[in-house]
Design an enzyme around this catalytic site. Structure first.
Site, mmCIF file in Angstrom:
data_model
loop_
_atom_site.group_PDB
_atom_site.id
_atom_site.type_symbol
_atom_site.label_atom_id
_atom_site.label_comp_id
_atom_site.label_asym_id
_atom_site.label_seq_id
_atom_site.Cartn_x
_atom_site.Cartn_y
_atom_site.Cartn_z
ATOM 1 N N GLU A 50 1.654 -1.310 24.871
ATOM 2 C CA GLU A 50 0.691 -1.659 25.932
ATOM 3 C C GLU A 50 0.265 -3.122 25.860
ATOM 4 O OE1 GLU A 50 0.592 1.096 24.147
ATOM 5 O OE2 GLU A 50 0.287 2.829 25.472
ATOM 6 N N PHE A 112 -9.827 14.589 22.558
ATOM 7 C CA PHE A 112 -8.532 14.047 22.162
ATOM 8 C C PHE A 112 -8.252 12.742 22.917
ATOM 9 C CE2 PHE A 112 -3.846 13.870 22.876
ATOM 10 C CZ PHE A 112 -3.508 13.538 21.575
ATOM 11 N N GLN A 113 -7.934 11.709 22.186
ATOM 12 C CA GLN A 113 -7.630 10.371 22.726
ATOM 13 C C GLN A 113 -8.769 9.797 23.566
ATOM 14 O OE1 GLN A 113 -3.589 10.537 24.401
ATOM 15 N NE2 GLN A 113 -2.837 9.961 22.380
ATOM 16 N N LYS A 162 -9.508 11.757 34.005
ATOM 17 C CA LYS A 162 -8.407 12.523 34.590
ATOM 18 C C LYS A 162 -8.881 13.428 35.730
ATOM 19 C CE LYS A 162 -4.283 14.959 33.021
ATOM 20 N NZ LYS A 162 -3.584 15.501 31.840
ATOM 21 N N MET A 473 2.308 -23.117 11.703
ATOM 22 C CA MET A 473 1.046 -23.818 11.964
ATOM 23 C C MET A 473 0.041 -23.574 10.835
ATOM 24 S SD MET A 473 -0.499 -25.914 13.734
ATOM 25 C CE MET A 473 -0.096 -26.225 15.435
#
Ligand SMILES: Cc1cc2nc3c(=O)[nH]c(=O)nc-3n(C[C@H](O)[C@H](O)[C@H](O)COP(=O)(O)OP(=O)(O)OC[C@H]3O[C@@H](n4cnc5c(N)ncnc54)[C@H](O)[C@@H]3O)c2cc1C
Ligand SMILES: Cc1ncc(C[n+]2csc(CCOP(=O)(O)OP(=O)(O)O)c2C)c(N)n1
Ligand SMILES: [Mg+2]
Length: 563
Positions: A50, A112-113, A162, A473
């Site tokens: 993602e 959940f999640q 949802k 760097m």
């Protein structure tokens, strides 16, 4: 009126915003959105992470001037977006992020999640929303796009549970004017300030324009040049302001700041007037604030009132869109003879050229060689997307850009791993442009799986890996300020040519300067994406460098003069 659900409303609304391209990853909490996606004329790109989707949408936004869109599921999908959201926020990039969320009755139950993504992203978005009623969805999405693109652009997140995605209502598009009391995207200039600005500008003997990202965001490149040419005021650019003035224009000085050119920083320190055009005086630009441009009056042309007097105290601020402000100023500007000032800066520029590594004749491979040769060999209209570190600074210093929106880089957050996915977004925004991604061996390995996204989408990006075997760097800071104690910075890499081939792409290895030209030509001629690995000098440094806490003129210069 038609009977549709929240997921369909989301697609209907984003089509109305002109979106035809999204970058997103599916999961349980955004399944209704994915299910209905196929009913709409939207091209979807599946990233491999993602974070990749977020940088792709960001790169797309920066290269197209449109709003980018990324989509993720709840929980880990949403948290994987976070680095990309912060990257867009710090560089004022307009991206709308959609996240699926657990159903609203479960909110707050550690379902959940479930994560509180609105809470997590509050400080790294321009605004964010949790939509708990499907009837609010149209208004919310319209506001999200409006906020993302208006005033100072930035990322906006819309979290959709949802059950809201599944809820069916009788729907029609509502295009009533957007009402956002308290949100002023274009603040007015105070009466009298214009006159004061003109007085300061007309009497200055040694003015310098500091051109920033705001010039590009406003599309005010023409006005910037007009202002500079009438007043004979030279233009220094910030990293994100590169491209606001053509590299070869005689009034363009080049990059300012920590890794800016010596003559540019010196000119800023000697100036009697600084005109900050759409830039925010980042600490990478100013060096030590106490000794920054000590004799200069300062005028800030800026759209966001919260930037005024934040880092640098200014004598005058002209609030508003930089293009609008310049269009008001230009007809009233006086032509003043500033030849002597410009000649003085030019003398400093000639002196500095003697230390420029790109002029050295040797078969050792320095990054400066790779980038300056590439700059001559690549299509003049190409777009360079960088990762972060030494590679980014060399790309900024040595690739000459004549066109706006031709350097896409993570400046404010400095996000390693930005380059490859952002370049994919850029290619979708500008399919006919030659796109070069310039990365380090470290940053490339952070988002390397996106090579397969390139393959799946069958698009062409040429990827340069400047392989110095170090997190270069950071190693540079260790060399200069931490007794050469290279703790945690040596870095091994896989065989990048084989990695390219394993993804069905072409790989090319280059270890001598004499091989650069052929490699670049081959990459341009090859169908499909190419990975070019350049084995560069391991312990080269980016020069000049203003050490933290030092004044802009106290730069560390390349020690040797090039004969
Ligand atoms: C390793 C590394 C080294 C770096 N070294 C340097 C360096 O040497 N030199 C350097 O310059 N940077 C350097 N940077 C980048 C630096 O951190 C900042 O990102 C950069 O200086 C910001 O440039 P900016 O102020 O032009 O752009 P932004 O941070 O994007 O700010 C844009 C400003 O313009 C304003 N604005 C937006 N739209 C408008 C509009 N329509 N009208 C008017 N104003 C508008 C915004 O409100 C904002 O204040 C480095 C970054 C990294 C990662
Ligand atoms: C995600 C992230 N982690 C750490 C850093 C700190 N950091 C800045 S530059 C750099 C080294 C980059 O190494 P590499 O990608 O090999 O590029 P090089 O500097 O060698 O060109 C690191 C670790 C960062 N900017 N971003
Ligand atoms: Mg490296």
């Amino acid at each position: 009126m038609k009977k549709i659900n929240g997921a369909q409303i989301m697609w209907e609304c984003i089509l109305k915003e002109g979106v035809d391209q999204i970058f997103g990853y599916p999961g349980g909490a955004n399944l209704p959105i994915f299910h209905h996606m196929t009913e709409y004329p939207i091209h979807h790109v599946l990233p491999r992470h993602e974070q990749g989707a977020a940088h792709m949408a960001d790169g797309y936004a920066r290269a197209s001037g449109k709003v980018g869109v990324a989509l993720a599921t709840s929980g880990p999908g949403a948290t994987n977006l976070v680095t990309g959201i912060a990257t867009a926020m710090l560089d004022s990039s307009p991206v709308v992020f959609f996240t699926g969320q657990v159903s609203s009755p479960l909110l707050g139950y550690d379902a959940f999640q479930e994560v509180d993504v609105v809470g997590i992203t509050m400080p790294i978005t321009k605004h964010n929303y949790l939509v708990t009623d499907v009837r609010d969805l149209t208004r919310t999405i319209r506001e999200a796009f409006y906020i993302a693109r208006s005033g100072r652009p930035g990322p906006v997140l819309v979290d959709i549970p949802k059950d809201v995605q599944n809820a069916v209502i009788d729907w029609e598009y509502d295009d009533a004017p957007i009402q956002l009391p308290g949100y002023k995207s274009d603040p007015p200039i105070k009466a009298g300030d214009m006159e004061m600005a003109l007085e300061l500008i007309n009497k200055a003997k040694k003015p310098v324009i500091l051109a920033g990202h705001g010039v590009l965001l406003s599309g005010a490149m023409q006005e910037l040049l007009q202002f500079s040419e009438i007043t004979l005021t030279p233009i220094a650019t910030t990293l994100l302001g590169i491209g606001s003035v053509p590299a070869s224009h005689p009034m363009n000085l080049g990059l300012m700041g920590m890794h800016g050119e010596a003559w540019v920083n010196q000119a800023i320190q000697e100036a009697d007037l600084l005109l900050a055009f759409g830039m925010r005086f980042d600490d990478r630009v100013t060096g030590n604030l106490k000794s920054f441009a000590p004799s200069a009056k300062k005028i800030h042309l800026e759209i966001d009132p919260s930037e005024i007097n934040k880092n640098v105290k200014v004598d005058l601020a002209l609030l508003g869109d930089i293009g609008d402000t310049l269009r008001q100023l230009i007809p009233q500007l006086e032509r003043v003879d500033r030849e002597e000032w410009n000649e003085h800066i030019n003398d400093m520029r000639i002196e500095s050229g003697k230390r420029d590594i790109k002029n050295i004749k040797s078969d050792k491979l320095h990054a400066a060689h790779v980038i300056s040769d590439l700059s001559k060999l690549a299509d003049p209209n190409s777009i360079v997307v960088t990762d972060v570190g030494q590679n980014q600074m060399w790309a900024a210093q040595y690739f000459m850009r004549e066109k706006p929106y031709s350097l896409i880089t993570s400046g404010g957050l400095g996000t390693m791993g930005f380059g490859l996915p952002a370049s994919i977004g850029v290619k979708f925004a500008r399919p006919n442009a030659e796109v070069w991604c310039i990365s380090g061996d470290g940053g490339f390995q952070m988002t390397m799986p996106e090579l397969q996204t390139l393959k799946q989408e069958n698009i062409k990006v040429n990827i340069i890996i400047l392989n110095n075997g170090y997190l270069g760097m950071v190693r540079q800071w260790q060399e200069l300020f931490y007794t050469r104690n290279y703790s945690g910075t040596p870095l091994s890499s896989p065989d990048f040519v084989k990695i390219a081939e394993a993804h069905g792409l072409t790989g090319i290895l280059v270890s001598k300067r004499s091989e650069i030209e052929n490699a670049v030509r081959q990459a341009r001629e090859t169908e499909g994406s190419v990975v070019l690995e350049f084995k560069i000098e391991e312990e080269d440094l980016v020069y000049p460098m203003v050490p933290t806490g030092a004044a802009l003129h106290e730069m560390i210069r390349r020690p040797e003069m090039i004969p």
